[in-house]
Write an enzyme that holds these catalytic residues in place. Sequence first.
Site: not given
Length: 736
Positions: A399, A427, A325
Amino acid sequence: MIPKNTKEIFRRFHFVSRIMFPAVVALIAGVSVSAGPVEDGYRLWLRYDPLPAEKVAAYRSHVTAVVVTGNSGTRAAIRRELVGACSGLLGRPVPATNEVNGAGALIVGTPKSSTIIAGLKLDQQLDALGPEGFLIRSVKIGSHPATVIASASDLGALYGTFHFLRLMQTLQPIDALNVSEKPRFGLRVLDHWDNLDGSIERGYAGRSLWNWSELPEKVDARLVDYARANASIGINGAVLNNVNSSAKSLTPDYLKKTVAIADALRPYGMRVYLVPRFSSPMELGGLKTADPLDPEVAAWWQAKADEIYQLIPDFGGFLVKASSEGQPGPLTYKRTHADGANMFAAALAPHGGVVMWRAFVYDAKPGSDRAGQAYDALQPFDGKFATNVLLQVKNGPLDFQPREPFHPLFGSMPQTPVMPELQITQEYLGQANHVAFLATMWREFFDSDTFAKGPGSTVAKVVDGSLFGQKLTGIAGVANTGSDRNWTGHPLAQANWFAFGRLAWNPGLSAKAIADEWGDMTFTHDRATAAEITRILLESREAVVDYMTPLGLAHIMNDPHYGPEPWGHPVPREDWNPVYHHRAAADGLGFERTAKGFNTVSQYHPPVRDRFADLATCPDEFLLWFHHVPWDYQMRSGRTLWDELCLRYQRGVDWTVKTRKDWAALAGKIDPERHAAVAEKLAIQERDAKWWRDACLLYFQTFSKCPFPDGMEKPRRTLDEIKALDGYGNAVKQKQ
Ligand code: GCV
């Protein structure tokens, strides 16, 4: 050691003095304590209020004095905890003494620290349990019944102390104890995605607990309570800075701040770790390259490691996000992940430190399956990593989604210690607004059978080292803690921190056992109420899956990773866009990962791959993860895919509606403060669940063209109205 200076005494007794002793003292003085301490959630599960009277009567003669000899920081912590906790739980002072003067002594220590424990000749058994294991035995010292909590190390004795207290807090018998415990993972670490400016990436409970701007001069007393909470569930390490790191954290000034944190956590057995920025030799050292095979670069890291260990001799090591990333890493220099990891490993090895190398890597390769890329990038390096490297792998291949199959790297790296990375912070599961008890998800993960060495090769056995014979083992959880008074934002999210620690100690524990313990310790001993809290917790994660991403859908959220956005949004990479992940079209829904598509399913061992690849045997939970399925496909339930999808979304919403009512019925059974705080969160959760259902189904309907089935509540808003909401579901555009 009994601290001499008053400020120090106050600091150490920050928690005890403020909350617990007033209640005890009031009790002793015969004053009513019905008002009780403030129930703001600060005390977590370490609440030491008086137990029910019949239990106090049963325990009283077994807990009359605390005998902890010696003065190490950890022994002082044990003494403090036991004196405070036993006095609180039993509602009368339980003193610390130096010797056994009668029945009911709690004798805690090691054969080296305690002559009484040495006299019991437990050395062989303690050695077999390792430095963090412990024994708890009901014994007789002379003619006096007593309880011994013994370990080969102070830290093990501390863990035994918290185990003993948990027995009392959960009202277990303590009169004939014969407990022996040791952790199944060596490293049990919290990863803090905390930035140096005090913000927390994916943090939803306030600011960072590390107040970098005030450190090292001022060390927040709260760090001691943070360390106590962690020690109470066996967590033995903290990575202090974000995996998206700044080189600044390795500067001399910031290392001094890290020393202060390490000093505060040390008595509780927590080692600190840091995330080094891969490009630090250039950013801090002025080198022209950060190439891991460049001798100057290696020397720079060696010197940096030496400097850190000079300051923090028990420093744990590095966690590294590299070539991921946008972070710099070995691939920048056409080197491999093994080259990068081994460079750090060499620098840390002389000091006994480890490298936790993250496997969260995926390239922006248009037309490929993002979920298969980490396996492709790392599996070929099995056996190529230095012996002090662990590969840190997220539980699923994408993820931290509400549900994913286990990552295929588990079971495919027999020569590499693979440590799971779980995400405690929610998240993608409603952040600090939704209740989602993650022990059920983690249980599913640990129990997944990889078939790496035939049936029974569960993820738990892969990662605890027993399947492939690894000695170095670990597990990490991305922390959900922050500066909010209740630590985790949502009062029930504390259960996830607790569950992570309990499973890191013993990945065999059932989600129910953990929920029961937590509810008992945190809320109430009333059986019916505690059972209701357990039920809500155990059902919660599946409900979130239902109203967010049922049947194997994934990654269809909006930019703050909070609400739904299946229609997608402009992003620099196609694999960050929800439409890439769900592939809704006129012919159906789902990501084809069989040989008809990307064939990523082949990364699993047979027969797992065959089971997932065959529509007839693929579990409903993973259907759309592995298959692109026609809207009229007949499901096991007999319904079409479309109808099933709609009714799963509805089922999730129904759960939130019912749970609000169930929680309301607990009014008066638990303290009003936390009852109200949870009720408010549940109201948000119901609102959001409806938002998810309506957004996803109205959007998918543009492809399926099917009517909503009976049993589904019809959306009250149009798709356009929903698309106009902001990231948290608020209407931002006014109707003309
Ligand atoms: C810390 C996801 C999160 C990022 C996180 C990343 C990672 O992409 O959204 O915030 O970065 O995972 O795990 O490295």
